[in-house]
Write a protein that holds these residues in place. Structure first.
Motif, PDB file in Angstrom:
ATOM      1  N   LYS A   1      53.995  54.205  13.365  1.00 40.71           N
ATOM      2  CA  LYS A   1      53.948  55.107  12.221  1.00 40.71           C
ATOM      3  C   LYS A   1      53.527  56.449  12.812  1.00 40.71           C
ATOM      4  O   LYS A   1      52.772  56.480  13.785  1.00 40.71           O
ATOM      5  N   GLU A   2      54.024  57.536  12.260  1.00 39.08           N
ATOM      6  CA  GLU A   2      53.703  58.828  12.868  1.00 39.08           C
ATOM      7  C   GLU A   2      53.704  59.917  11.815  1.00 39.08           C
ATOM      8  O   GLU A   2      54.385  59.791  10.793  1.00 39.08           O
ATOM      9  N   GLY A   3      52.935  60.966  12.048  1.00 35.22           N
ATOM     10  CA  GLY A   3      53.040  62.177  11.231  1.00 35.22           C
ATOM     11  C   GLY A   3      54.257  62.930  11.751  1.00 35.22           C
ATOM     12  O   GLY A   3      55.329  62.359  11.890  1.00 35.22           O
ATOM     13  N   PHE A   4      54.078  64.194  12.067  1.00 29.89           N
ATOM     14  CA  PHE A   4      55.207  64.931  12.645  1.00 29.89           C
ATOM     15  C   PHE A   4      55.421  64.510  14.105  1.00 29.89           C
ATOM     16  O   PHE A   4      56.548  64.374  14.565  1.00 29.89           O
ATOM     17  N   GLY A   5      54.301  64.279  14.809  1.00 27.65           N
ATOM     18  CA  GLY A   5      54.404  63.864  16.214  1.00 27.65           C
ATOM     19  C   GLY A   5      54.461  65.046  17.168  1.00 27.65           C
ATOM     20  O   GLY A   5      55.449  65.252  17.871  1.00 27.65           O
ATOM     21  N   LEU A   6      53.370  65.815  17.195  1.00 23.94           N
ATOM     22  CA  LEU A   6      53.369  67.028  18.027  1.00 23.94           C
ATOM     23  C   LEU A   6      53.427  66.738  19.526  1.00 23.94           C
ATOM     24  O   LEU A   6      53.893  67.572  20.295  1.00 23.94           O
ATOM     25  N   THR A   7      52.981  65.542  19.937  1.00 23.92           N
ATOM     26  CA  THR A   7      53.060  65.238  21.374  1.00 23.92           C
ATOM     27  C   THR A   7      54.526  65.245  21.816  1.00 23.92           C
ATOM     28  O   THR A   7      54.821  65.576  22.959  1.00 23.92           O
TER      29      THR A   7
ATOM     30  N   GLN B   1      52.324  58.191  28.211  1.00 26.32           N
ATOM     31  CA  GLN B   1      52.155  58.369  26.763  1.00 26.32           C
ATOM     32  C   GLN B   1      50.812  59.059  26.539  1.00 26.32           C
ATOM     33  O   GLN B   1      49.779  58.591  27.005  1.00 26.32           O
ATOM     34  N   VAL B   2      50.845  60.185  25.803  1.00 24.98           N
ATOM     35  CA  VAL B   2      49.618  60.911  25.431  1.00 24.98           C
ATOM     36  C   VAL B   2      49.355  60.608  23.968  1.00 24.98           C
ATOM     37  O   VAL B   2      50.165  60.970  23.117  1.00 24.98           O
ATOM     38  N   SER B   3      48.255  59.937  23.673  1.00 26.64           N
ATOM     39  CA  SER B   3      47.972  59.582  22.275  1.00 26.64           C
ATOM     40  C   SER B   3      46.553  59.104  22.101  1.00 26.64           C
ATOM     41  O   SER B   3      45.986  58.518  23.019  1.00 26.64           O
TER      42      SER B   3
ATOM     43  N   VAL C   1      47.247  58.343  28.357  1.00 29.35           N
ATOM     44  CA  VAL C   1      46.176  59.335  28.215  1.00 29.35           C
ATOM     45  C   VAL C   1      45.743  59.375  26.767  1.00 29.35           C
ATOM     46  O   VAL C   1      46.575  59.523  25.868  1.00 29.35           O
ATOM     47  N   GLY C   2      44.450  59.257  26.553  1.00 31.28           N
ATOM     48  CA  GLY C   2      43.943  59.296  25.183  1.00 31.28           C
ATOM     49  C   GLY C   2      42.621  60.004  25.133  1.00 31.28           C
ATOM     50  O   GLY C   2      42.038  60.325  26.167  1.00 31.28           O
ATOM     51  N   GLY C   3      42.170  60.263  23.891  1.00 28.41           N
ATOM     52  CA  GLY C   3      40.874  60.928  23.741  1.00 28.41           C
ATOM     53  C   GLY C   3      39.743  59.936  23.915  1.00 28.41           C
ATOM     54  O   GLY C   3      39.958  58.728  23.890  1.00 28.41           O
ATOM     55  N   THR C   4      38.536  60.460  24.109  1.00 22.37           N
ATOM     56  CA  THR C   4      37.360  59.580  24.136  1.00 22.37           C
ATOM     57  C   THR C   4      37.163  59.023  22.736  1.00 22.37           C
ATOM     58  O   THR C   4      37.430  59.699  21.756  1.00 22.37           O
TER      59      THR C   4
ATOM     60  N   GLU D   1      44.935  70.115  31.068  1.00 20.41           N
ATOM     61  CA  GLU D   1      45.155  68.828  31.738  1.00 20.41           C
ATOM     62  C   GLU D   1      46.352  68.112  31.111  1.00 20.41           C
ATOM     63  O   GLU D   1      47.218  67.587  31.817  1.00 20.41           O
ATOM     64  N   ILE D   2      46.403  68.109  29.773  1.00 17.23           N
ATOM     65  CA  ILE D   2      47.535  67.463  29.086  1.00 17.23           C
ATOM     66  C   ILE D   2      48.841  68.175  29.459  1.00 17.23           C
ATOM     67  O   ILE D   2      49.860  67.542  29.747  1.00 17.23           O
ATOM     68  N   ASN D   3      48.787  69.496  29.470  1.00 18.29           N
ATOM     69  CA  ASN D   3      49.955  70.294  29.840  1.00 18.29           C
ATOM     70  C   ASN D   3      50.466  69.863  31.224  1.00 18.29           C
ATOM     71  O   ASN D   3      51.647  69.545  31.406  1.00 18.29           O
TER      72      ASN D   3
ATOM     73  N   THR E   1      56.961  67.174  20.450  1.00 18.35           N
ATOM     74  CA  THR E   1      57.348  68.584  20.545  1.00 18.35           C
ATOM     75  C   THR E   1      56.886  69.153  21.884  1.00 18.35           C
ATOM     76  O   THR E   1      57.644  69.845  22.579  1.00 18.35           O
ATOM     77  N   GLU E   2      55.640  68.838  22.240  1.00 16.28           N
ATOM     78  CA  GLU E   2      55.076  69.356  23.498  1.00 16.28           C
ATOM     79  C   GLU E   2      55.871  68.862  24.711  1.00 16.28           C
ATOM     80  O   GLU E   2      56.176  69.622  25.630  1.00 16.28           O
ATOM     81  N   ALA E   3      56.208  67.576  24.688  1.00 12.23           N
ATOM     82  CA  ALA E   3      56.922  66.997  25.833  1.00 12.23           C
ATOM     83  C   ALA E   3      58.341  67.554  25.929  1.00 12.23           C
ATOM     84  O   ALA E   3      58.815  67.903  27.023  1.00 12.23           O
TER      85      ALA E   3
HETATM   86  N1  UDP Z   1      45.972  65.034  22.243  1.00 10.70           N
HETATM   87  C1  UDP Z   1      45.035  65.503  23.146  1.00 10.70           C
HETATM   88  N2  UDP Z   1      44.314  64.602  23.854  1.00 10.70           N
HETATM   89  C2  UDP Z   1      44.496  63.272  23.732  1.00 10.70           C
HETATM   90  C3  UDP Z   1      45.452  62.783  22.814  1.00 10.70           C
HETATM   91  C4  UDP Z   1      46.175  63.709  22.078  1.00 10.70           C
HETATM   92  O1  UDP Z   1      44.842  66.716  23.287  1.00 10.70           O
HETATM   93  O2  UDP Z   1      43.807  62.524  24.411  1.00 10.70           O
HETATM   94  C5  UDP Z   1      46.730  66.026  21.474  1.00 10.70           C
HETATM   95  C6  UDP Z   1      48.226  66.016  21.728  1.00 10.70           C
HETATM   96  O3  UDP Z   1      48.557  66.775  22.870  1.00 10.70           O
HETATM   97  C7  UDP Z   1      48.750  66.631  20.431  1.00 10.70           C
HETATM   98  C8  UDP Z   1      47.761  66.113  19.403  1.00 10.70           C
HETATM   99  O4  UDP Z   1      46.580  65.755  20.120  1.00 10.70           O
HETATM  100  O5  UDP Z   1      48.688  68.022  20.486  1.00 10.70           O
HETATM  101  C9  UDP Z   1      48.250  64.872  18.676  1.00 10.70           C
HETATM  102  O6  UDP Z   1      49.145  65.240  17.705  1.00 10.70           O
HETATM  103  P1  UDP Z   1      50.232  64.238  17.156  1.00 10.70           P
HETATM  104  O7  UDP Z   1      50.899  64.924  16.019  1.00 10.70           O
HETATM  105  O8  UDP Z   1      51.119  63.774  18.259  1.00 10.70           O
HETATM  106  O9  UDP Z   1      49.426  62.915  16.694  1.00 10.70           O
HETATM  107  P2  UDP Z   1      48.116  62.637  15.811  1.00 10.70           P
HETATM  108  O10 UDP Z   1      47.029  62.351  16.798  1.00 10.70           O
HETATM  109  O11 UDP Z   1      47.874  63.865  14.980  1.00 10.70           O
HETATM  110  O12 UDP Z   1      48.484  61.405  15.032  1.00 10.70           O
END
Ligand code: UDP
Length: 407
Positions: free
Chosen positions: A308-314, A221-223, A252-255, A291-293, A316-318
């Motif tokens: 809860k989610e917006g469009f959910g681009l992760t 899960q990338v989020s 995987v998540g952001g800092t 790296e995410i790719n 689309t990417e997956a």
């Molecule tokens: N993302 C990223 N690194 C992370 C977590 C998320 O680059 O550690 C990117 C993910 O690939 C996507 C975007 O952030 O392109 C998240 O968009 P999404 O609509 O899924 O969720 P949001 O974070 O806007 O609620």
């Protein structure tokens, strides 16, 4: 620089023909996009790619960024949170800061275009210039405003209703307005670092640098570490499914340095993982597109167990990477996943665990879901479709009230 023709092998000649036909009818039109940042965030990412392509299509397109100080951005952050339903409104002095910045930018900018395309709430008040100019103004809302703070929304709405047209990302994100609305989904760029094809060698290099072992099926899960992305629920579901099938989980998540809640959620996630050697938690800087790719490409199954989610681009990417996705049936996710056709929709930890077990046990079914998902994204959620929708939108401004236009 990326050219329009680079997209043809991906989307096919018909899509390109359509773009050319539509743009021929708009040749020479001047379009000015206005937003509040030139880097960072999805809007800037899309404009960065879209503006040169629109110029290539013959629309004289320019992108401008409004200027505002720290106080202004503190206010617009509050507005953003209020649109997402945060309970606190704005003080009178904060509205004043917002309006002062609109005035300063009105003085500094020239709106000498046929179409002025304003993105999001930050520059919404620029529409004041419309009266004396007589050109067309569009307000593009990238935010989910389905349950906003009423006071803040009413303040913005007074400006929004001065536009010719509004654009929302999904029916469910919009609000009742006296002006026409268009619904245009977001998109991903198949040629960006986040989504472009990668060689096996390149992927392997990244995996060994990130120390991600690939000896077991990888569930990812990338989020951002946010409770609404339910990372703890993901771990619980994984632990249930793993009783039946060996696998490894990667979150995987952001800092989360500047986000105290993010740090807290990361801590809870680590606690839920315990010392399980098959649960990996990886924090990457926000620029880690490649790296995410690569991570998405090596994954066996992708989860997006959002509450809860917006469009959910992760998602689309997956899907674009042909991956089977199991995701919560919330926000824009059902627009992307038709259950049991282009992915799996779930509503609980148990449901997620059940489907994860199924997909790990039945790779050919999982592959089929991924293939269908990729095709769905190709048809609906790539940048070229987004450009086509904007061209149609510009055309519709010249034919108000007409449902069909012969080109
Ligand atoms: N993302 C990223 N690194 C992370 C977590 C998320 O680059 O550690 C990117 C993910 O690939 C996507 C975007 O952030 O392109 C998240 O968009 P999404 O609509 O899924 O969720 P949001 O974070 O806007 O609620």
């Amino acid at each position: 620089m990326v050219k329009l023709s680079d997209y043809e092998p991906i989307v096919g000649p018909q899509v390109m023909e359509e773009l050319k036909l539509l743009s021929k009818n708009l040749a020479g039109k001047k379009v000015i996009h206005v937003n509040s940042t030139s880097v960072g965030g999805g809007v800037a990412e899309i404009l960065d790619r879209m503006v040169p392509l629109m110029n290539e299509l013959g629309l004289e397109t320019r992108w401008e960024v409004i200027k505002g100080g720290e106080a202004f951005y503190a206010v617009t952050k509050k507005i953003h949170n209020a649109l997402h339903g945060a309970p606190q409104g704005l003080e009178e002095s904060e509205y004043e800061i917002f309006l002062d910045v609109q005035e300063e930018n009105l003085k500094a900018m020239r709106f000498d275009g046929d179409v002025i395309f304003i993105h999001d709430p930050q520059p919404v008040g620029l529409v004041k210039a419309r009266k004396s100019l007589g050109n067309r103004w569009i307000w593009r809302c990238h935010v989910d405003v389905s349950s906003p703070h009423p006071g803040v929304w009413n303040f913005l709405k007074a400006y929004v209703e001065q536009y010719d047209k509004s654009v929302f990302s999904a029916p469910l994100f919009s609000q009742k307005l006296s002006i026409p609305q268009a619904l245009i989904c977001p998109s991903i760029d198949p040629l960006s670092e986040k989504n472009r094809e990668m060689s096996g060698e390149e992927i392997d290099g990244i995996m060994s640098r990130l120390k991600i072992p690939l000896d077991k099926p990888l569930v990812t899960q990338v989020s951002r570490f946010d409770r609404l992305k339910d990372p703890v629920g993901v771990i619980r579901a994984f632990k249930q499914a793993r009783k039946y099938r060996e696998a490894r989980l990667l979150l995987v998540g952001g800092t989360a340095d500047d986000d105290p809640e993010g740090a807290q959620v990361l801590l809870e996630t680590r606690q839920a993982a315990g010392n399980d050697p098959d649960v990996l938690i990886l924090s990457l800087p926000p620029t880690s597109h490649l790296e995410i790719n690569a991570i998405q490409r090596v994954s066996t199954v992708i989860l997006q167990k959002s509450l809860k989610e917006g469009f959910g681009l992760t998602i689309t990417e997956a899907l674009w990477k042909g991956k089977p996705v199991i995701a919560g049936a919330v926000g824009g996710i059902p627009l992307q996943i038709a259950h049991k056709y282009s992915g799996i929709l779930t509503h609980s930890v148990e449901g997620t665990a059940y489907w994860l077990k199924q997909l790990l046990q039945d790779p050919s079914y999982a592959t089929k879901l991924g293939e269908n998902g990729r095709e769905h994204v190709r048809q609906n959620f790539l940048l070229t479709r987004h450009i086509r929708d904007y061209l149609l939108l510009f055309l519709s401004l010249d034919y108000p009230g007409q449902s069909a236009v012969a080109l």
